[in-house]
Design an enzyme around this catalytic site. Structure first.
Site: not given
Ligand code: OSB
Ligand code: MG
Length: 374
Positions: A135, A161, A188, A290
């Protein structure tokens, strides 16, 4: 499994790079770690509540006080046949899923160690190797984002992502697609498009995305169902799915074609498994989300991702993407094929680095049966 005491601990962990979503930028995390002490066995877990009530109403201070004042008191001194049973004991508290998950998951860790079983097997996992994606947050420039994507593709990650919000979306996706027409790509929005004309969201269809995650309000299912009928891109729900009933409702209404399972958001492994099972029966693929976890939460995400319906690469990536030094040994590493193999070590297979955790600790508190907090 008798719960003799529960220790709360806050550590501070600076992120190697900032992480920005539509709701804000983080430079580091205040992490709440929970240890359950059960007849000579310690279980560890991480609470994924953030530094402020932005992703969810929960944040580290609500988690700490809700555990201390209510949840821990409903567990200490009690005997549970299995870790999953503790969810019932905490059910009087409404919501506060991240706080509950930290306690329940610490007990699963203790149960796995007590039974000398790998956690992934105790959870019912079958996959020996999990598929990983990354992400990537909103950056200061498009160039910086393309650079980051290039690095992660070179490292072998199977899915990219990117975070989007109005003004950081179509141009960015167009640039990514013109450079990498074929990669598995998703986005996202973290609820950033609630106020936008739904018709305009069909523009996401041009980019051949695997999914768009949580485009509308954080607590909405109904309007996502309307939107899913209007766009071709699969909607994936994250924030909206708080429990198995939400998952059933979203599936029945057609509000999404994919679900992101975050064990913290849904209140622990028991509920996460229930959501996995419901999705599996309805042929809805899931993947493991995550929350910028340290190695402790990351190890739990890895174990969960071995359940068979975790069919899409998750946001479970290497420790070194986030931390100068992680608090587990070995650190979480990802192969050049973008996978993590699980092994048969009892527990998570990742040891706690106690000395490092001690150095990072800014406060700690232990709750015991019939005793004042220390
Ligand atoms: O929406 O998935 C999410 C991190 C903090 C809060 C929300 C989100 C996220 C991420 C992080 O997308 C993904 C990661 O931990 O690598
Ligand atoms: Mg998310």
């Amino acid at each position: 499994m008798k719960v003799e005491a529960i220790t709360l601990r806050e550590i501070r962990m600076p992120l190697k790079y900032f992480f920005e979503t539509s709701f804000g930028r983080s430079e580091g995390r205040r992490v709440l770690l929970v240890t359950t002490h059960c007849e000579g066995v310690e279980g560890w877990a991480e609470c994924v509540a953030g530094d402020g009530p932005f992703f969810s109403y929960e944040w580290i201070e609500t988690a700490w006080t809700t555990i201390r004042e209510f949840l821990a008191l409903s567990l200490v001194g009690k005997n549970f046949a299995i870790a999953a049973d503790c969810a019932e004991a905490m059910s009087q508290v409404r919501g506060h899923n991240m706080a509950k998950a930290a306690l329940e998951n610490a007990l699963w860790d203790a149960e796995a160690k007590q039974k000398q079983l790998p956690l992934w097997r105790l959870l019912g996992g079958t996959l020996r190797e999990i598929n990983c994606g990354v992400s990537i947050g909103i950056q200061n420039s498009h160039e910086q984002l393309l650079e980051k994507i290039s690095t992660e593709l070179t490292a072998g990650y199977q899915r990219i992502k990117v975070k989007v919000k109005p003004g950081w979306d179509f141009d960015v996706l167009a640039k990514i697609r013109s450079r990498w027409p074929e990669i598995l790509l998703s986005c996202d929005a973290n609820s950033a498009y609630g106020a936008v004309d739904p018709q305009s969201l069909s523009k996401f269809d041009e980019f051949n995305l695997l999914m768009i995650e949580q485009p509308l309000w954080h607590d909405d299912i109904f309007e996502h169902a309307n939107l899913q009928r209007q766009i071709k891109t699969a909607i994936c729900l994250d924030e909206s799915i708080r429990n198995v009933r939400d998952a059933q409702e979203a599936i029945q209404l057609g509000a999404c074609r994919i679900i992101n399972v975050k064990v913290g958001r849904v209140g622990g492994f028991r509920e996460a498994i229930a959501i996995h099972n419901v999705c599996q029966r309805s042929n809805i693929p899931v993947w493991c989300g995550g929350m910028l976890e340290t190695g402790i939460g990351r190890a739990h995400n890895i174990a969960l991702s071995t359940l068979p319906n975790f069919r899409l690469p998750g946001d479970v990536s290497a420790s070194k993407r986030y931390w100068a030094e992680d608090i587990v040994d070995p650190e979480v590493e990802v192969s050049a094929r973008g996978t993590i193999k699980v092994n048969d070590t009892p527990g998570t297979g990742y040891e706690i680095k106690r000395d490092l955790i001690e150095r990072l600790t800014v406060r700690t508190e232990t709750i015991r049966h019939n005793a004042a907090s220390v």
